[in-house]
Scaffold this motif. Sequence first.
Motif, PDB file in Angstrom:
ATOM      1  N   VAL A  99       0.781  -1.311  -0.176  1.00 57.76           N
ATOM      2  CA  VAL A  99       0.108  -0.072  -0.206  1.00 57.76           C
ATOM      3  C   VAL A  99       1.056   1.420   0.013  1.00 57.76           C
ATOM      4  O   VAL A  99       0.551   2.232  -0.563  1.00 57.76           O
ATOM      5  CB  VAL A  99      -0.822   0.077   1.311  1.00 57.76           C
ATOM      6  CG1 VAL A  99      -1.533   1.307   1.452  1.00 57.76           C
ATOM      7  CG2 VAL A  99      -2.072  -0.983   0.910  1.00 57.76           C
TER       8      VAL A  99
ATOM      9  N   ARG B 172       1.812   1.111  -3.645  1.00 59.13           N
ATOM     10  CA  ARG B 172       0.595   1.681  -4.488  1.00 59.13           C
ATOM     11  C   ARG B 172      -0.591   1.834  -3.765  1.00 59.13           C
ATOM     12  O   ARG B 172      -1.181   0.737  -3.407  1.00 59.13           O
ATOM     13  CB  ARG B 172       0.247   0.387  -5.465  1.00 59.13           C
ATOM     14  CG  ARG B 172       1.824  -0.082  -6.246  1.00 59.13           C
ATOM     15  CD  ARG B 172       1.588  -0.208  -7.582  1.00 59.13           C
ATOM     16  NE  ARG B 172       0.492   0.017  -8.353  1.00 59.13           N
ATOM     17  CZ  ARG B 172       0.138  -0.840  -9.210  1.00 59.13           C
ATOM     18  NH1 ARG B 172       0.814  -1.884  -9.712  1.00 59.13           N
ATOM     19  NH2 ARG B 172      -1.079  -0.431  -9.993  1.00 59.13           N
ATOM     20  N   PRO B 173      -1.004   3.094  -3.523  1.00 55.86           N
ATOM     21  CA  PRO B 173      -1.942   3.360  -2.587  1.00 55.86           C
ATOM     22  C   PRO B 173      -3.237   2.943  -3.203  1.00 55.86           C
ATOM     23  O   PRO B 173      -4.330   2.813  -2.337  1.00 55.86           O
ATOM     24  CB  PRO B 173      -1.959   4.948  -2.280  1.00 55.86           C
ATOM     25  CG  PRO B 173      -0.467   5.486  -2.681  1.00 55.86           C
ATOM     26  CD  PRO B 173      -0.041   4.305  -3.680  1.00 55.86           C
ATOM     27  N   GLU B 174      -3.597   2.972  -4.374  1.00 53.95           N
ATOM     28  CA  GLU B 174      -4.879   2.485  -4.877  1.00 53.95           C
ATOM     29  C   GLU B 174      -4.951   1.083  -4.426  1.00 53.95           C
ATOM     30  O   GLU B 174      -6.335   0.667  -4.659  1.00 53.95           O
ATOM     31  CB  GLU B 174      -4.899   2.423  -6.375  1.00 53.95           C
ATOM     32  CG  GLU B 174      -4.001   1.764  -7.258  1.00 53.95           C
ATOM     33  CD  GLU B 174      -2.515   2.284  -7.377  1.00 53.95           C
ATOM     34  OE1 GLU B 174      -1.705   1.692  -8.100  1.00 53.95           O
ATOM     35  OE2 GLU B 174      -2.310   3.329  -6.651  1.00 53.95           O
ATOM     36  N   LEU B 175      -4.482   0.296  -3.930  1.00 55.50           N
ATOM     37  CA  LEU B 175      -4.626  -1.049  -3.658  1.00 55.50           C
ATOM     38  C   LEU B 175      -4.887  -1.257  -2.045  1.00 55.50           C
ATOM     39  O   LEU B 175      -4.936  -2.465  -1.582  1.00 55.50           O
ATOM     40  CB  LEU B 175      -3.302  -1.965  -3.777  1.00 55.50           C
ATOM     41  CG  LEU B 175      -3.003  -2.320  -5.336  1.00 55.50           C
ATOM     42  CD1 LEU B 175      -1.688  -2.975  -5.454  1.00 55.50           C
ATOM     43  CD2 LEU B 175      -4.148  -2.651  -6.127  1.00 55.50           C
TER      44      LEU B 175
END
Length: 99
Positions: free
Chosen positions: A64, A67-70
């Motif tokens: 996370v 890749r914060p969108e996950l």
Amino acid sequence: MANIYLFIGVLFLGIAALLYFVPKRRILNFVDYDGQASIVRINRYAAPRLLLPVAVSAGCAYIVEMRPELAVPLLFPTILSVLAAVVWISAGLTRLKDR
């Protein structure tokens, strides 16, 4: 958003440490402790198995952060790791109670 995964990891790490270092307490609510002798044995058995959610939460926190969108989809592996640890502990209890 990685803070929630770190919180979950630290929470389960604290529970595992409590089970290992203070094994005479009846902490696990899904376990039917037979007698006083089995409490220590069951808690010492359960403590390392609770490190599974700690490892999964740490991995999810790392992902996370990259890749914060996950963040939302990675809640599911965390929940599944907790359920897997509970099943793993419950499955081993029959072997521990027979001794």
